[in-house]
Design an enzyme around this catalytic site. Structure first.
Site, mmCIF file in Angstrom:
data_model
loop_
_atom_site.group_PDB
_atom_site.id
_atom_site.type_symbol
_atom_site.label_atom_id
_atom_site.label_comp_id
_atom_site.label_asym_id
_atom_site.label_seq_id
_atom_site.Cartn_x
_atom_site.Cartn_y
_atom_site.Cartn_z
ATOM 1 N N TRP A 102 1.155 -1.216 -0.018
ATOM 2 C CA TRP A 102 0.171 0.096 0.298
ATOM 3 C C TRP A 102 0.377 1.292 0.396
ATOM 4 O O TRP A 102 0.702 2.045 -0.785
ATOM 5 C CB TRP A 102 -1.339 0.294 1.414
ATOM 6 C CG TRP A 102 -2.118 -1.042 0.919
ATOM 7 C CD1 TRP A 102 -1.706 -2.461 2.350
ATOM 8 C CD2 TRP A 102 -3.072 -1.319 -0.031
ATOM 9 N NE1 TRP A 102 -2.977 -2.683 1.691
ATOM 10 C CE2 TRP A 102 -3.702 -2.828 -0.014
ATOM 11 C CE3 TRP A 102 -3.049 -0.640 -1.163
ATOM 12 C CZ2 TRP A 102 -4.324 -2.936 -0.358
ATOM 13 C CZ3 TRP A 102 -4.358 -1.145 -2.204
ATOM 14 C CH2 TRP A 102 -4.715 -2.193 -1.504
ATOM 15 N N ASP A 171 -1.273 6.457 6.344
ATOM 16 C CA ASP A 171 -3.059 5.614 5.541
ATOM 17 C C ASP A 171 -3.276 4.382 7.119
ATOM 18 O O ASP A 171 -2.198 4.138 7.116
ATOM 19 C CB ASP A 171 -2.298 4.673 4.317
ATOM 20 C CG ASP A 171 -3.190 4.033 4.361
ATOM 21 O OD1 ASP A 171 -4.853 3.248 5.186
ATOM 22 O OD2 ASP A 171 -2.881 3.102 2.994
ATOM 23 N N LYS A 195 -12.311 -1.696 6.632
ATOM 24 C CA LYS A 195 -11.718 -2.622 7.616
ATOM 25 C C LYS A 195 -12.492 -2.238 9.044
ATOM 26 O O LYS A 195 -12.118 -4.614 9.796
ATOM 27 C CB LYS A 195 -9.804 -2.731 7.729
ATOM 28 C CG LYS A 195 -9.039 -2.365 6.315
ATOM 29 C CD LYS A 195 -9.075 -3.156 5.482
ATOM 30 C CE LYS A 195 -9.202 -3.461 3.976
ATOM 31 N NZ LYS A 195 -7.399 -2.272 3.412
HETATM 32 C C1 LIG Z 1 -7.087 -2.003 1.808
HETATM 33 C C2 LIG Z 1 -6.122 -1.073 2.588
HETATM 34 C C3 LIG Z 1 -6.282 0.187 1.641
HETATM 35 C C4 LIG Z 1 -7.079 0.108 -0.389
HETATM 36 O O1 LIG Z 1 -8.373 0.308 -0.172
HETATM 37 P P1 LIG Z 1 -9.520 0.868 -0.449
HETATM 38 O O2 LIG Z 1 -9.939 1.738 0.284
HETATM 39 O O3 LIG Z 1 -9.573 -0.975 -1.694
HETATM 40 O O4 LIG Z 1 -8.519 1.646 -1.886
HETATM 41 C C5 LIG Z 1 -4.391 1.011 1.375
HETATM 42 N N1 LIG Z 1 -4.557 1.326 2.436
HETATM 43 C C6 LIG Z 1 -4.790 0.361 3.462
HETATM 44 C C7 LIG Z 1 -3.202 -0.051 4.413
HETATM 45 C C8 LIG Z 1 -5.439 -0.325 2.866
HETATM 46 O O5 LIG Z 1 -5.273 -2.057 4.228
#
Ligand SMILES: *Cc1c(COP(=O)(O)O)cnc(C)c1O
Length: 369
Positions: A102, A171, A195
């Protein structure tokens, strides 16, 4: 059918209490005679839903006054672009710490949009199995970027780099509200909700107000919808927000509050993760081992391999594990293809009983194989 223990990395399990409340209010929410799915986002009925959700984010994350809380769409992946377009505007340079898929994608997107990306540290040398230690980030960077919890590799920062005046962007998609976090240490935080917070469809953004700029100050070509100011001015209602997801988010936040808030979640998550890692590191761990290095381990995502890793029949054993686990009511344990093996995602909503059931199954499987 009884409910399963769902170890999916996302979308992932939600608290059962929340699902039941949503079900009870499906046809008639708060005496309106409507489902939230059917409500106008500009209606009197919906207004308190989005306002309460924001108030709960502010309360649970102790968001300082000079930060805006936004509910956006496009997932974490759209934030990779928005961060670059809205923040990479003075020197056009940004520092990224590369700790996995990511973080790498975020850096690639910034580069694609013309930002000069400096990868100031990376753990690619060891398959992203650890978090590199970066004491200080200095330079004329517009921002510094980290991925606080690496969902695929199962790693998490146990420190924050000192970036001085450089705004730190993180993030937090897979660790939001799994632990207390000092928002004031960041310029911008974002999290796709699927999540730890809600069903898919909403992205939480917390941004320091001085980092919000006019559309014409964003990088050239930035669409109106990808400018933070558009959504800050519109109070997350510039266009139709994902109403139902925001409604569920509000309920999940109330569930977190009722279970001790961010501190309560940390306690609950540590207990679960300790139990699982202790088992993986124990003697039975001759059969299994965790892939994330000690000192960098995520409380949320736990990838592990078996002693057959690298062997000819590895895939066969992994498939057998996943299949038999599912038959025992433990689902979505297949590992990410980049790490292999298995991965147990044990987000806030996963119970201690779920983790105990997983360990019991793992013991039985180790004995039989
Ligand atoms: C799942 C995830 C993403 C991507 O998220 P989307 O909503 O599918 O674009 C980005 N960063 C992390 C750390 C993730 O776990």
């Amino acid at each position: 059918m009884s409910r399963v223990y769902n170890f999916s990395a996302g979308p992932s399990c939600l608290p059962e209490e929340v699902l039941k409340e949503c079900a009870a209010e499906m046809l008639d929410c708060n005496g309106t005679g409507q489902s939230v799915m059917e409500m106008s986002h500009r209606s009197k009925a919906f207004e308190p839903i989005i306002k309460d959700a924001e108030a709960m984010v502010r309360k649970l994350m102790k968001v300082p006054e000079n930060y805006k809380v936004l509910f956006l769409q496009g997932g974490g992946s759209t934030q990779f672009a928005m961060v670059a377009q809205n923040l990479g505007i003075h020197t056009g340079k940004a520092a990224y710490i590369q700790t996995g898929v990511w973080a790498k994608k975020a850096a690639a997107e910034a580069r694609h949009l013309g930002v000069q990306v400096d990868v100031v540290a990376s753990s690619e040398d060891k398959g992203y199995s650890y978090i590199p230690k970066v004491e200080k980030i200095e330079g004329d960077y517009d921002y510094a970027y980290i991925c606080l919890n690496n969902t695929i590799m199962g790693t998490h920062y146990e420190y924050l780099p000192d970036t001085g005046k450089i705004p730190l962007v993180a993030d937090i998609s897979s660790c939001v509200l799994s632990e207390p976090l000092d928002v004031s240490k960041f310029g911008l935080l974002f999290a796709g909700a699927q999540k730890n917070l809600a069903p898919a469809g909403v992205t939480l953004v917390i941004i320091r107000e001085d980092l919000i700029c006019e559309l014409d100050k964003c990088r050239a070509g930035t669409p109106t919808m990808l400018c933070y100011k558009t959504h800050a001015d519109g109070e997350s209602m510039y266009n139709t927000p994902p109403c139902y997801t925001i409604y569920v988010l509000g309920k999940v936040l109330k569930w977190i509050e009722a279970n001790g808030g961010a501190e309560g979640m940390l306690k609950r998550n540590k207990e679960k993760a300790d139990l699982l890692y202790n088992y993986l590191d124990s003697n039975d761990g001759n059969f299994y081992h965790a892939t994330a290095q000690k000192g960098s381990r995520s409380l949320m995502n736990v990838p592990f391999l078996t002693k057959y890793a690298g062997a000819e029949n590895e895939k066969e054993i992994n498939d057998k594990f996943v299949k038999e686990a599912a038959a025992a009511g433990l689902v979505n344990l297949k590992g990410h293809r980049l790490v292999g093996g298995m991965r147990a995602s044990i987000y806030n909503a996963m119970s201690l009983d779920g983790v105990k059931a997983l360990i019991d199954f793992m013991k039985k499987f180790a004995k039989e194989n």
